[in-house]
Design an enzyme around this catalytic site. Structure first.
Site, PDB file in Angstrom:
ATOM      1  N   THR A 180       0.855  -1.181   0.000  1.00 58.06           N
ATOM      2  CA  THR A 180       0.000   0.000   0.000  1.00 58.06           C
ATOM      3  C   THR A 180       0.896   1.237   0.000  1.00 58.06           C
ATOM      4  O   THR A 180       1.673   1.447   0.936  1.00 58.06           O
ATOM      5  CB  THR A 180      -0.909   0.016   1.233  1.00 58.06           C
ATOM      6  OG1 THR A 180      -1.711  -1.162   1.244  1.00 58.06           O
ATOM      7  CG2 THR A 180      -1.817   1.239   1.229  1.00 58.06           C
TER       8      THR A 180
ATOM      9  N   LYS B 267      -6.907   0.862  -3.601  1.00 62.89           N
ATOM     10  CA  LYS B 267      -6.454   0.289  -2.333  1.00 62.89           C
ATOM     11  C   LYS B 267      -6.479   1.330  -1.220  1.00 62.89           C
ATOM     12  O   LYS B 267      -6.813   1.027  -0.067  1.00 62.89           O
ATOM     13  CB  LYS B 267      -5.038  -0.283  -2.481  1.00 62.89           C
ATOM     14  CG  LYS B 267      -4.456  -0.897  -1.199  1.00 62.89           C
ATOM     15  CD  LYS B 267      -5.307  -2.046  -0.661  1.00 62.89           C
ATOM     16  CE  LYS B 267      -4.812  -2.602   0.663  1.00 62.89           C
ATOM     17  NZ  LYS B 267      -3.513  -3.266   0.609  1.00 62.89           N
TER      18      LYS B 267
ATOM     19  N   LYS C   4       0.585   3.858   9.203  1.00 67.68           N
ATOM     20  CA  LYS C   4       1.150   4.128   7.872  1.00 67.68           C
ATOM     21  C   LYS C   4       0.050   4.342   6.828  1.00 67.68           C
ATOM     22  O   LYS C   4       0.055   5.349   6.102  1.00 67.68           O
ATOM     23  CB  LYS C   4       2.039   2.965   7.435  1.00 67.68           C
ATOM     24  CG  LYS C   4       2.504   3.050   5.973  1.00 67.68           C
ATOM     25  CD  LYS C   4       3.286   1.840   5.555  1.00 67.68           C
ATOM     26  CE  LYS C   4       2.450   0.606   5.329  1.00 67.68           C
ATOM     27  NZ  LYS C   4       1.704   0.646   4.036  1.00 67.68           N
TER      28      LYS C   4
END
Length: 305
Positions: free
Chosen positions: A99, A175, A243
């Site tokens: 990602t 995503k 993150k």
């Protein structure tokens, strides 16, 4: 599966190892790469080929799946001293699945094209269980030639491949949206369970009722059992959402687009990490609420004799 074409998997973590073993089980010659000797040994014992570096794996593979943690690791795998670029066969395909900021895959695509290598922006979803079953969802975008070159090797580790566009970056955008929802849903599940327990509801009954009611989400159904078992072994860690929601918020900031729910959830993951739980399962967000309210959470279950 065509046994004459070979898959490589860089990053034999919970999802990467599952994907590599799944490909082996489907008769696909598969190479695995990971810096951890014990992980490489496990994959080799299962019948896979191993390499200590991406450069060592590259010449043997027609398609390489990169399943590492973040953009920095992806960059190193691609273009580092022991990276794939310059070592892959011309016409090979790289599928990058971490990602990352959607602005990065187009840059990687262009740099790999200089080496005659195709690129697919292919983030994945499904977790370790789906990876082991070869049923991951791939949110893929890239040139038609890249998909043609990859062919059926994508099916060696994926249950569903969504072709989302003809340029890199679209897959990572989709995503990013998935991670926005996943992060918010996990945080909401932890907050709701903490509220119910603080108010005196039995947590097991609460879970059962919500799973059969309109308030249920996939993340609630999947993560709350970790809380009920008192097991915070990281299948997906708190720090992953520190993150990933950071990526979501950074991208939204560039678009001048407000995301108040994602921002609130991000603060919950940051607060949980600050309490020392960053390496634990993301369901440990409930520990933030427990610390605030003095809530006693279910204890870890003792192993049966």
């Amino acid at each position: 599966m065509n046994g004459n074409r070979t898959l490589g998997v860089v990053g034999l973590g919970s999802m990467g190892l599952g994907a590599a073993l799944s490909a082996l089980s489907r008769g696909v010659p598969t190479w695995g790469c990971d810096p951890r000797v014990e992980v490489r040994g496990r994959f080799e014992a299962a019948g896979g080929h191993v390499a200590a570096t991406p450069a060592g794996l590259a010449p043997h593979c027609d398609v390489v799946l990169i399943l590492v943690v973040n953009a920095a690791q992806t960059e190193e795998v691609l273009f580092g001293v022991q990276g794939l670029a310059g070592q892959l066969k011309r016409g090979a395909v790289v599928v990058a699945s971490a990602t990352v900021d959607p602005a990065l895959p187009p840059q990687w695509e262009a740099r790999l094209a200089e080496h005659g290598v195709h690129f697919i922006d292919g983030p994945v979803s499904g977790g370790a269980k789906k990876a082991a079953e070869g049923q991951m969802t791939v949110m893929a975008s890239g040139a038609a030639a890249a998909f043609e070159a990859a062919g059926e090797l994508l099916e060696a580790f994926a249950g569903k491949v969504y072709r989302l566009g003809n340029r890199a970056g679209i897959g990572s955008t989709v995503k990013m949206v998935n991670q926005h929802l996943a992060g918010v849903h996990i945080a909401a599940a932890c907050e709701a369970m903490a509220l119910g327990m603080r108010a005196g509801a039995d947590p097991h009954q609460l879970y059962e009722v919500i799973c059969h009611s309109a308030g249920m989400s996939w993340m609630f159904q999947n993560r709350v059992p970790h809380i009920l078992a008192g097991d915070y072994t990281p299948l997906s860690a708190v720090n992953i959402f520190v993150k990933d929601l950071g990526i979501v918020l950074d991208a939204a900031r560039k678009l001048a687009f407000p995301l108040p729910l994602a921002a609130a959830a991000h603060q919950l993951y940051l607060a949980t990490a600050a309490q020392g739980h960053g390496g634990e399962d993301d369901a440990a967000v409930i520990k933030f609420y427990a610390a605030l309210s003095g809530l006693d959470l279910p204890a870890a279950q003792e192993p049966s004799a």
